[in-house]
Design an enzyme around this catalytic site. Structure first.
Site, short mmCIF file in Angstrom:
data_model
loop_
_atom_site.label_atom_id
_atom_site.label_comp_id
_atom_site.label_asym_id
_atom_site.label_seq_id
_atom_site.Cartn_x
_atom_site.Cartn_y
_atom_site.Cartn_z
N PHE A 8 51.59 -0.62 -48.64
CA PHE A 8 51.12 0.39 -47.55
C PHE A 8 52.34 0.98 -46.97
CE2 PHE A 8 49.13 2.58 -44.38
CZ PHE A 8 48.07 3.26 -44.91
N ARG A 52 53.57 9.36 -38.56
CA ARG A 52 53.90 10.34 -39.24
C ARG A 52 55.17 11.03 -38.93
NH1 ARG A 52 49.03 11.65 -42.09
NH2 ARG A 52 47.08 11.35 -41.07
N ASP A 102 47.93 7.32 -55.56
CA ASP A 102 47.57 5.86 -55.45
C ASP A 102 46.77 5.45 -56.71
OD1 ASP A 102 47.30 3.39 -54.52
OD2 ASP A 102 46.18 3.88 -52.74
N GLU A 104 51.75 16.97 -52.77
CA GLU A 104 50.83 15.71 -52.26
C GLU A 104 51.96 14.60 -51.60
OE1 GLU A 104 48.68 14.02 -51.17
OE2 GLU A 104 46.79 14.39 -52.25
N ASP A 105 51.55 13.96 -50.98
CA ASP A 105 52.16 12.92 -50.21
C ASP A 105 52.27 11.67 -51.05
OD1 ASP A 105 49.66 11.95 -50.04
OD2 ASP A 105 49.79 11.67 -47.80
P1 5GP Z 1 44.40 8.39 -54.21
O1 5GP Z 1 43.19 9.33 -54.16
O2 5GP Z 1 45.35 8.68 -55.07
O3 5GP Z 1 43.58 6.98 -54.27
O4 5GP Z 1 44.81 8.25 -52.76
C1 5GP Z 1 45.52 9.20 -52.21
C2 5GP Z 1 45.76 9.21 -50.70
O5 5GP Z 1 45.31 7.75 -50.19
C3 5GP Z 1 46.82 9.63 -49.92
O6 5GP Z 1 46.87 11.19 -49.98
C4 5GP Z 1 47.00 8.77 -48.73
O7 5GP Z 1 46.22 9.72 -47.80
C5 5GP Z 1 46.36 7.53 -48.94
N1 5GP Z 1 47.37 6.55 -49.34
C6 5GP Z 1 47.54 5.75 -50.29
N2 5GP Z 1 48.33 4.84 -50.29
C7 5GP Z 1 48.80 5.11 -49.19
C8 5GP Z 1 50.07 4.31 -48.52
O8 5GP Z 1 50.56 3.33 -48.99
N3 5GP Z 1 50.00 4.57 -47.10
C9 5GP Z 1 49.40 5.73 -46.60
N4 5GP Z 1 49.89 6.03 -45.32
N5 5GP Z 1 48.58 6.37 -47.26
C10 5GP Z 1 48.16 6.00 -48.48
#
Ligand code: 5GP
Length: 171
Positions: free
Chosen positions: A147, A160, A98, A94-95
């Protein structure tokens, strides 16, 4: 537009090399199915698999948050696995984690497919935002609740391609 560099290209590459070594050691003699989560993880997964010295089978998934309230899961699978992962060692890549919702749901979906093992690698983790507790087996960097963009991560489809991770700034 200039973004503050949070993690440099060099630091990212160095850390990925370390993670690759760790993964190679821990799965010694085994095969690995790497599941990259699109779009955000595309660059991380491309660099990480080059540092894993094992036979790797690469798959991709694409998921998005479900808008409806009556859905069975909390995320929608837009691109699914091509092959069975039953009895295989699976590593989700995963990237960013959050709130943890995406990864928690994805883990649940993949666990039901009967893998031999299921682990998670994430480029980034924001502990302050974590509401769904998820264990990250291989984490590159823990970051503050800002962010971020670059190195696969976007804002509105942009940035990206940046080779570093930056903090998004307007104007
Ligand atoms: P989660 O389900 O853990 O809340 O969110 C994960 C997704 O939210 C990530 O795969 C990403 O797409 C998006 N996301 C959360 N924080 C960031 C951030 O700081 N920057 C970006 N570009 N995407 C984020």
């Amino acid at each position: 537009m200039a973004h503050d560099v949070l993690i440099s290209k060099e630091d990212i590459q160095k850390r990925i090399q370390e993670l690759g070594e760790q993964i190679t050691k821990e799965y010694d003699g085994e095969e690995l199915v790497v599941v990259g989560v699109l779009n955000g993880a595309f660059m991380f997964v491309a660099d990480l698999v080059r540092e894993i010295k094992l036979p790797v089978h690469l798959e991709f998934m694409a998921v998005s948050s479900y808008e409806g309230t009556k859905s069975t899961g909390e995320i929608k699978v837009n691109l699914d696995l091509k092959e069975s992962i039953a009895g295989k060692n699976v590593l989700i890549v995963e990237d960013i984690v959050d709130t943890g919702l995406t990864v928690k749901t994805l883990r649940g979906i993949l666990q039901q497919k009967g893998p031999k093992s299921l682990r998670l690698a994430s480029l980034l983790y924001k502990p302050s935002r974590n509401v769904h507790k998820v264990a990250i087996d291989y984490l590159a960097f823990e970051i503050e609740d800002k962010f971020v963009i670059g190195y696969g991560l976007d804002f509105d489809g942009k940035f990206r391609e940046l080779p570093y991770i930056g903090v998004y700034s307007h104007g």
